[in-house]
Enzyme design. Structure first.
Site, mmCIF file in Angstrom:
data_model
loop_
_atom_site.group_PDB
_atom_site.id
_atom_site.type_symbol
_atom_site.label_atom_id
_atom_site.label_comp_id
_atom_site.label_asym_id
_atom_site.label_seq_id
_atom_site.Cartn_x
_atom_site.Cartn_y
_atom_site.Cartn_z
ATOM 1 C CD GLU A 142 -2.992 5.839 6.715
ATOM 2 O OE1 GLU A 142 -2.978 5.700 5.567
ATOM 3 O OE2 GLU A 142 -2.088 5.131 7.341
ATOM 4 C CD GLU A 161 -3.682 -2.170 7.338
ATOM 5 O OE1 GLU A 161 -2.601 -2.370 6.873
ATOM 6 O OE2 GLU A 161 -4.278 -1.244 7.074
ATOM 7 C CG ASN A 196 -1.552 1.108 1.489
ATOM 8 O OD1 ASN A 196 -1.804 1.941 0.507
ATOM 9 N ND2 ASN A 196 -2.223 1.223 2.654
ATOM 10 C CE LYS A 224 -0.157 3.281 4.739
ATOM 11 N NZ LYS A 224 -0.142 3.609 6.088
HETATM 12 P P1 PGA Z 1 2.560 0.595 7.410
HETATM 13 O O1 PGA Z 1 1.182 0.577 6.777
HETATM 14 O O2 PGA Z 1 3.282 -0.751 7.010
HETATM 15 O O3 PGA Z 1 3.408 1.832 6.891
HETATM 16 O O4 PGA Z 1 2.326 0.449 9.122
HETATM 17 C C1 PGA Z 1 0.451 -0.418 6.713
HETATM 18 C C2 PGA Z 1 -0.896 0.182 6.201
HETATM 19 O O5 PGA Z 1 -1.359 0.999 6.484
HETATM 20 O O6 PGA Z 1 -1.628 -0.654 5.274
#
Ligand code: PGA
Length: 248
Positions: free
Chosen positions: A98, A166, A8, A10
């Site tokens: 998020e 998560e 991901n 983002k």
């Molecule tokens: P992270 O994010 O591996 O940076 O903790 C995981 C996610 O939000 O999918």
């Protein structure tokens, strides 16, 4: 079941670095000794079309990070699941914490997005997870159950959905859940899946939250952990590949 490692990205990646990262992954896939898992990357929307070209024939699937519940219409700035399918996606993340936090997404909206993804021929990677306050209050399992029951569509087959657990407090913080915490929540999600989804035993349940090469073997070895949703570490080709190679 074959594990799924999904990246991901983002809101990260301009054309130059996003394409370079995708090309680096394709080069690793072509170099032999591929990891024994399914791989997907979810770049930002602006990079989906060029990266779809980059990934063609590599065995690495493309995913998006969100979709609108409607197929088309007067929704300025939104992207439909049908458009994502048309751009070359196989997966779409829905209900990421998020988005639940930044955009006030409710379980009902996440469910509508997951249903739209399914209708468009995409596999939704549907995220659930508790905040630190909820964990500290002993509410983890009830929060995850409420999110699951409110956001997972009915009448899907096992191949048509993936769940990502998560814990919000583990995302981007460097803190990972302990294997006992992960095992407890994944077992609970498995029970919920068996009650709701045909062949619920075969639905992949991914863990997400600060997954790194250094903890991947341990996390991917936990019962009912069928893969990982990787944020920060998916922005580095070597780290993402090392996580994929940690699949038993
Ligand atoms: P992270 O994010 O591996 O940076 O903790 C995981 C996610 O939000 O999918």
């Amino acid at each position: 079941m074959r594990k799924l490692i999904a990246g991901n990205w983002k809101m990260n990646g301009l054309r130059a670095d996003g394409l370079a990262l995708a090309r680096a992954l394709v080069a690793r896939a072509a170099a032999g000794d591929p990891p024994d898992c399914a791989l997907a990357i979810c770049p930002p929307t602006t990079l989906l079309l060029p990266i779809a070209d980059t990934l063609r024939g590599s065995g690495i699937a493309l995913g998006a990070q969100d979709c609108h519940p409607e197929v088309k219409g007067a929704h300025t700035g939104d992207i439909s699941a049908t458009m994502l399918k048309d751009a070359g996606c196989s997966y779409v993340i829905v209900g990421h914490s998020e988005r639940r936090a930044d955009h006030g997404e409710t379980d009902a909206l996440v469910r509508a997005k997951a249903a739209a993804a399914h209708t468009a021929g995409l596999v939704p990677i549907l995220c659930v997870g508790e905040t630190l306050a909820e964990r500290d209050a002993g509410e983890t399992l009830s929060v995850v159950r409420r999110q699951f029951e409110g956001s997972v569509p009915e009448d899907l087959k096992a191949s048509e959905i993936a769940i990502a657990y998560e814990p919000v407090w583990a995302i981007g913080t460097g803190r990972t859940a302990t294997t006992a915490q992960v095992a407890e929540v994944h077992a609970s999600i498995r029970e919920l899946l068996e009650a709701r989804v045909r062949d619920g035993a075969d639905v992949p349940i991914l863990y997400g939250g600060s997954v790194k090469p250094s903890n991947a073997i341990e996390l991917l070895g936990v019962a009912n952990v069928d893969g990982a949703l990787v944020g920060g570490a998916s922005l580095n080709a070597a780290d993402f590949w090392a996580i994929a190679q940690a699949c038993p």
